[in-house]
Each structure stands twice: as structure tokens, then as C-alpha cells.
Enzyme design. Structure first.
Site, mmCIF file in Angstrom:
data_model
loop_
_atom_site.group_PDB
_atom_site.id
_atom_site.type_symbol
_atom_site.label_atom_id
_atom_site.label_comp_id
_atom_site.label_asym_id
_atom_site.label_seq_id
_atom_site.Cartn_x
_atom_site.Cartn_y
_atom_site.Cartn_z
ATOM 1 C CB CYS A 182 42.186 47.371 48.576
ATOM 2 S SG CYS A 182 43.489 48.176 49.535
ATOM 3 N NE ARG A 210 40.881 44.832 51.310
ATOM 4 C CZ ARG A 210 39.623 45.201 51.128
ATOM 5 N NH1 ARG A 210 38.728 44.298 50.740
ATOM 6 N NH2 ARG A 210 39.250 46.458 51.316
ATOM 7 C CG ASP A 221 47.159 28.896 32.528
ATOM 8 O OD1 ASP A 221 47.421 29.482 31.457
ATOM 9 O OD2 ASP A 221 47.452 29.358 33.649
#
Length: 222
Positions: free
Chosen positions: A13, A19, A124
Site C-alpha cells: 500500500c 492496509r 473455484d
């Protein structure tokens, strides 16, 4: 390269105090549960407040989700830190550009964290729709810890290319949805907004890791 060496993930970040430390500590905690010793997660900032600890609200978020914020100190992003990294996850598209200015060879291994998470969700979903086993789970059980670490490393070092292959299926309606809001020197509400954006991405990454974790001999016998 040591084929059983941990997969190196770097989160990035700006100041490396709000973050990316949250992403670092929560990814490390979650991945340690999936494949102990299989990952090394670190972070850095493009304009880091070097040596500073994690911001208190960010530290609280880490604790809430079961991570440990202790001992953190911000680092400045440098070419040396980028050397040998397998995957770079940035908090914004702008950070991605700054990473590539330092090391253009990372082009195919650098994503915003929200972008990467959406790509893994697509992978997925495809596996589920095809009623197929995740790649690593389809392998025979690793004979020992070193083999398991090597299988995990091979999977993750090939993952950026597989993820990029479904980028066109994971584009957001608004490019801003690739970014995590910067809460530095802003209200607690903005930190909660950061949490709401970051947590689902981390969950998606950890879910993909869990679904594709190499099978240990003990687990294979259950």
C-alpha cells in the site's frame, strides 16, 4: 530454486501502516493453518512511514480476525524487497503501477488484491461446475512434509498465470472496485469501509488455498 521453499507473497500500500499490514498478517495467519511453513507473507509501502507500527484501528481489525499485529514496523518498497517474490498483491491499481516501475519483470505476478480474489473465485467456481477436484487435491498424498511444501509451492507459483487466464471473466463494473480505500488520518468509518473491502478478498484467497492444499498422508487415510 529450492522447490520446497515457502511461497513468497508481498502486500503493498502507500504508508505500510493501514492496509497492507492487515492483509499481510491475516493472510499469514490463515495460510499457516492451511499449509504450515508453506508461505511467507510480508508487506511494504510505496511511500512508507518507515519504522512506524500498524495504525491502532488496523491492529484491532487484525486481532478481530485472529491475526497478530505485534512487532510490525513499516518498510519502504524497494527493488531488493521485490526480488524473488512469487506474488505481489497491491491495495490499488496505482500501487500496482508503482511496483512495476521498480521491477517490470513482475508484470504477470502483480495484481490488486481484490482483482486477484475475484479471479480465484472464478477458478473455484469453474472447478465446482465441472465437478472436478481442485488441482492439488487431485494429486496423490505427499509422502512427507518436504514433498507437501514442494507441491504447494509449484501450485502457487503457477497460480498467477492461471488467474490471469480468467481475468476477462472477473472484470468489475467499476474499475474503482479493484481498490481498497485508504483510511489514513480518516474516521473510524473509513477503516470499517477498508475492512469491508479487504476481508472478502482475504477470505477468497484463503478459501482457494484450502481447497487446493496438498493432501497430507494422515489426511489421505481418513
Amino acid at each position: 530454486m529450492d522447490t520446497s521453499a515457502p511461497v513468497r507473497i508481498l502486500t503493498v500500500c502507500t504508508g505500510n501502516i493501514c492496509r497492507s499490514p492487515v492483509a499481510e498478517r491475516l493472510l499469514q495467519a490463515g495460510l499457516d493453518q492451511v499449509v504450515p511453513g508453506g508461505f511467507q507473507v510480508s508487506s511494504a509501502g510505496t511511500r512508507a512511514l518507515v519504522g512506524e507500527p500498524m495504525q491502532p484501528i488496523s491492529a484491532d481489525i487484525v486481532r478481530t480476525f485472529g491475526g497478530n499485529p505485534d512487532g510490525f514496523a513499516a518498510r519502504q518498497l524497494t527493488p531488493r524487497i521485490l526480488r524473488g517474490v512469487d506474488l505481489v498483491l497491491t491495495m490499488t491499481s496505482g500501487h500496482r503501477g508503482e511496483v512495476l516501475q521498480l521491477d517490470a519483470s513482475l508484470l504477470k505476478r502483480t495484481f490488486t488484491i481484490r482483482e486477484f480474489a475475484r479471479m480465484l473465485n472464478v477458478l473455484d467456481q469453474r472447478a465446482a461446475e465441472n465437478n472436478s477436484q481442485p488441482a492439488a487435491s487431485a494429486q496423490e498424498a505427499a509422502s512427507d512434509d518436504e514433498s507437501r511444501l514442494a507441491a504447494n509451492a509449484a501450485l502457487w507459483r503457477g497460480l498467477p498465470a492461471r488467474a490471469a487466464g480468467v481475468r476477462h471473466l472477473s472484470l468489475p463494473a467499476d474499475p474503482a472496485e479493484n481498490d481498497i480505500v485508504d483510511p489514513y488520518r480518516r474516521s473510524p468509518e473509513v477503516y470499517r469501509e477498508m475492512e469491508d473491502q479487504l476481508a472478502p478478498a482475504i477470505v477468497s484467497i484463503l478459501r482457494h488455498a484450502r481447497l487446493n492444499a496438498p493432501v497430507s498422508p494422515d489426511a489421505a487415510q481418513l
